[in-house]
Design a protein around this motif. Sequence first.
Motif, PDB file in Angstrom:
ATOM      1  N   MET A  39      25.468  19.070  52.335  1.00  0.00           N
ATOM      2  CA  MET A  39      24.290  19.915  52.223  1.00  0.00           C
ATOM      3  C   MET A  39      24.638  21.330  52.703  1.00  0.00           C
ATOM      4  N   ALA A  40      24.031  22.286  52.107  1.00  0.00           N
ATOM      5  CA  ALA A  40      24.298  23.688  52.435  1.00  0.00           C
ATOM      6  C   ALA A  40      23.830  24.020  53.850  1.00  0.00           C
ATOM      7  N   ASP A  41      24.484  25.012  54.439  1.00  0.00           N
ATOM      8  CA  ASP A  41      24.070  25.411  55.767  1.00  0.00           C
ATOM      9  C   ASP A  41      22.735  26.163  55.704  1.00  0.00           C
ATOM     10  N   GLU A  42      22.099  26.266  56.825  1.00  0.00           N
ATOM     11  CA  GLU A  42      20.753  26.862  56.903  1.00  0.00           C
ATOM     12  C   GLU A  42      20.735  28.340  56.500  1.00  0.00           C
ATOM     13  N   ALA A  43      21.806  29.075  56.811  1.00  0.00           N
ATOM     14  CA  ALA A  43      21.848  30.495  56.456  1.00  0.00           C
ATOM     15  C   ALA A  43      21.882  30.669  54.936  1.00  0.00           C
ATOM     16  N   LEU A  44      22.689  29.851  54.249  1.00  0.00           N
ATOM     17  CA  LEU A  44      22.745  29.926  52.792  1.00  0.00           C
ATOM     18  C   LEU A  44      21.415  29.503  52.191  1.00  0.00           C
ATOM     19  N   LYS A  45      20.838  28.452  52.708  1.00  0.00           N
ATOM     20  CA  LYS A  45      19.535  27.983  52.213  1.00  0.00           C
ATOM     21  C   LYS A  45      18.481  29.082  52.349  1.00  0.00           C
ATOM     22  N   ALA A  46      18.483  29.763  53.475  1.00  0.00           N
ATOM     23  CA  ALA A  46      17.511  30.845  53.697  1.00  0.00           C
ATOM     24  C   ALA A  46      17.730  31.994  52.706  1.00  0.00           C
ATOM     25  N   LYS A  47      18.990  32.351  52.442  1.00  0.00           N
ATOM     26  CA  LYS A  47      19.288  33.413  51.477  1.00  0.00           C
ATOM     27  C   LYS A  47      18.832  33.024  50.077  1.00  0.00           C
ATOM     28  N   VAL A  48      19.070  31.775  49.689  1.00  0.00           N
ATOM     29  CA  VAL A  48      18.664  31.294  48.371  1.00  0.00           C
ATOM     30  C   VAL A  48      17.146  31.291  48.261  1.00  0.00           C
ATOM     31  N   GLU A  49      16.462  30.796  49.291  1.00  0.00           N
ATOM     32  CA  GLU A  49      14.997  30.762  49.256  1.00  0.00           C
ATOM     33  C   GLU A  49      14.420  32.170  49.152  1.00  0.00           C
ATOM     34  N   GLU A  50      15.022  33.129  49.839  1.00  0.00           N
ATOM     35  CA  GLU A  50      14.559  34.519  49.761  1.00  0.00           C
ATOM     36  C   GLU A  50      14.753  35.070  48.345  1.00  0.00           C
ATOM     37  N   ALA A  51      15.908  34.793  47.746  1.00  0.00           N
ATOM     38  CA  ALA A  51      16.172  35.259  46.381  1.00  0.00           C
ATOM     39  C   ALA A  51      15.209  34.607  45.390  1.00  0.00           C
ATOM     40  N   LEU A  52      14.916  33.326  45.578  1.00  0.00           N
ATOM     41  CA  LEU A  52      13.958  32.637  44.710  1.00  0.00           C
ATOM     42  C   LEU A  52      12.579  33.283  44.808  1.00  0.00           C
ATOM     43  N   GLU A  53      12.179  33.628  46.011  1.00  0.00           N
ATOM     44  CA  GLU A  53      10.868  34.272  46.204  1.00  0.00           C
ATOM     45  C   GLU A  53      10.817  35.637  45.526  1.00  0.00           C
ATOM     46  N   GLN A  54      11.932  36.343  45.523  1.00  0.00           N
ATOM     47  CA  GLN A  54      11.972  37.649  44.870  1.00  0.00           C
ATOM     48  C   GLN A  54      11.939  37.511  43.358  1.00  0.00           C
ATOM     49  N   PHE A  55      12.478  36.404  42.815  1.00  0.00           N
ATOM     50  CA  PHE A  55      12.491  36.177  41.367  1.00  0.00           C
ATOM     51  C   PHE A  55      11.174  35.563  40.869  1.00  0.00           C
ATOM     52  N   ARG A  56      10.470  34.871  41.751  1.00  0.00           N
ATOM     53  CA  ARG A  56       9.252  34.133  41.395  1.00  0.00           C
ATOM     54  C   ARG A  56       8.244  34.943  40.577  1.00  0.00           C
ATOM     55  N   PRO A  57       7.966  36.216  40.893  1.00  0.00           N
ATOM     56  CA  PRO A  57       6.982  36.980  40.106  1.00  0.00           C
ATOM     57  C   PRO A  57       7.328  37.078  38.617  1.00  0.00           C
ATOM     58  N   VAL A  58       8.621  37.026  38.275  1.00  0.00           N
ATOM     59  CA  VAL A  58       9.021  37.050  36.866  1.00  0.00           C
ATOM     60  C   VAL A  58       8.438  35.829  36.155  1.00  0.00           C
ATOM     61  N   LEU A  59       8.558  34.676  36.769  1.00  0.00           N
ATOM     62  CA  LEU A  59       8.019  33.446  36.181  1.00  0.00           C
ATOM     63  C   LEU A  59       6.496  33.454  36.177  1.00  0.00           C
ATOM     64  N   GLN A  60       5.916  33.900  37.282  1.00  0.00           N
ATOM     65  CA  GLN A  60       4.463  33.898  37.396  1.00  0.00           C
ATOM     66  C   GLN A  60       3.817  34.846  36.397  1.00  0.00           C
ATOM     67  N   SER A  61       4.510  35.897  36.017  1.00  0.00           N
ATOM     68  CA  SER A  61       3.948  36.837  35.051  1.00  0.00           C
ATOM     69  C   SER A  61       3.786  36.195  33.671  1.00  0.00           C
ATOM     70  N   GLU A  62       4.485  35.090  33.434  1.00  0.00           N
ATOM     71  CA  GLU A  62       4.391  34.370  32.166  1.00  0.00           C
ATOM     72  C   GLU A  62       3.596  33.071  32.311  1.00  0.00           C
ATOM     73  N   GLY A  63       2.951  32.874  33.457  1.00  0.00           N
ATOM     74  CA  GLY A  63       2.151  31.672  33.673  1.00  0.00           C
ATOM     75  C   GLY A  63       2.938  30.486  34.207  1.00  0.00           C
ATOM     76  N   GLY A  64       4.152  30.733  34.660  1.00  0.00           N
ATOM     77  CA  GLY A  64       4.993  29.662  35.183  1.00  0.00           C
ATOM     78  C   GLY A  64       5.275  29.827  36.657  1.00  0.00           C
ATOM     79  N   ASP A  65       6.094  28.938  37.159  1.00  0.00           N
ATOM     80  CA  ASP A  65       6.512  28.991  38.555  1.00  0.00           C
ATOM     81  C   ASP A  65       7.697  28.048  38.711  1.00  0.00           C
ATOM     82  N   MET A  66       8.164  27.879  39.935  1.00  0.00           N
ATOM     83  CA  MET A  66       9.274  26.972  40.209  1.00  0.00           C
ATOM     84  C   MET A  66       9.124  26.379  41.592  1.00  0.00           C
ATOM     85  N   GLU A  67       9.751  25.236  41.763  1.00  0.00           N
ATOM     86  CA  GLU A  67       9.837  24.582  43.065  1.00  0.00           C
ATOM     87  C   GLU A  67      11.313  24.495  43.432  1.00  0.00           C
TER      88      GLU A  67
END
Length: 92
Positions: free
Chosen positions: A1-29
């Motif tokens: 499993m990935a370390d916590e620092a990498l997981k936090a960086k990935v989660e932050e990047a996902l949150e920054q990308f999320r509005p792209v999906l939401q603008s089309e009526g989608g989202d991600m988990e």
Amino acid sequence: MADEALKAKVEEALEQFRPVLQSEGGDMEFVGIDDENKVHVKLTGACDGCPMAVMTIKMGLETYIKNACPEIVEVIQDNAPETNPDDMGGLY
């Protein structure tokens, strides 16, 4: 499993990308990061089952995540439908 620092960086990047999906009526988990540093997500809303989802994942989200987190090797959509070329009327 990935370390916590990498997981936090990935989660932050996902949150920054999320509005792209939401603008089309989608989202991600965010599902997680496996031992091979592959990020697993599930697309939801309008993105779940969208014929352009593979492009969204590979050319959009994966590129964005890899730029933010070079340790990541791939982004995988866990709820991607199985595609059989025979079901596509010979067009593939």
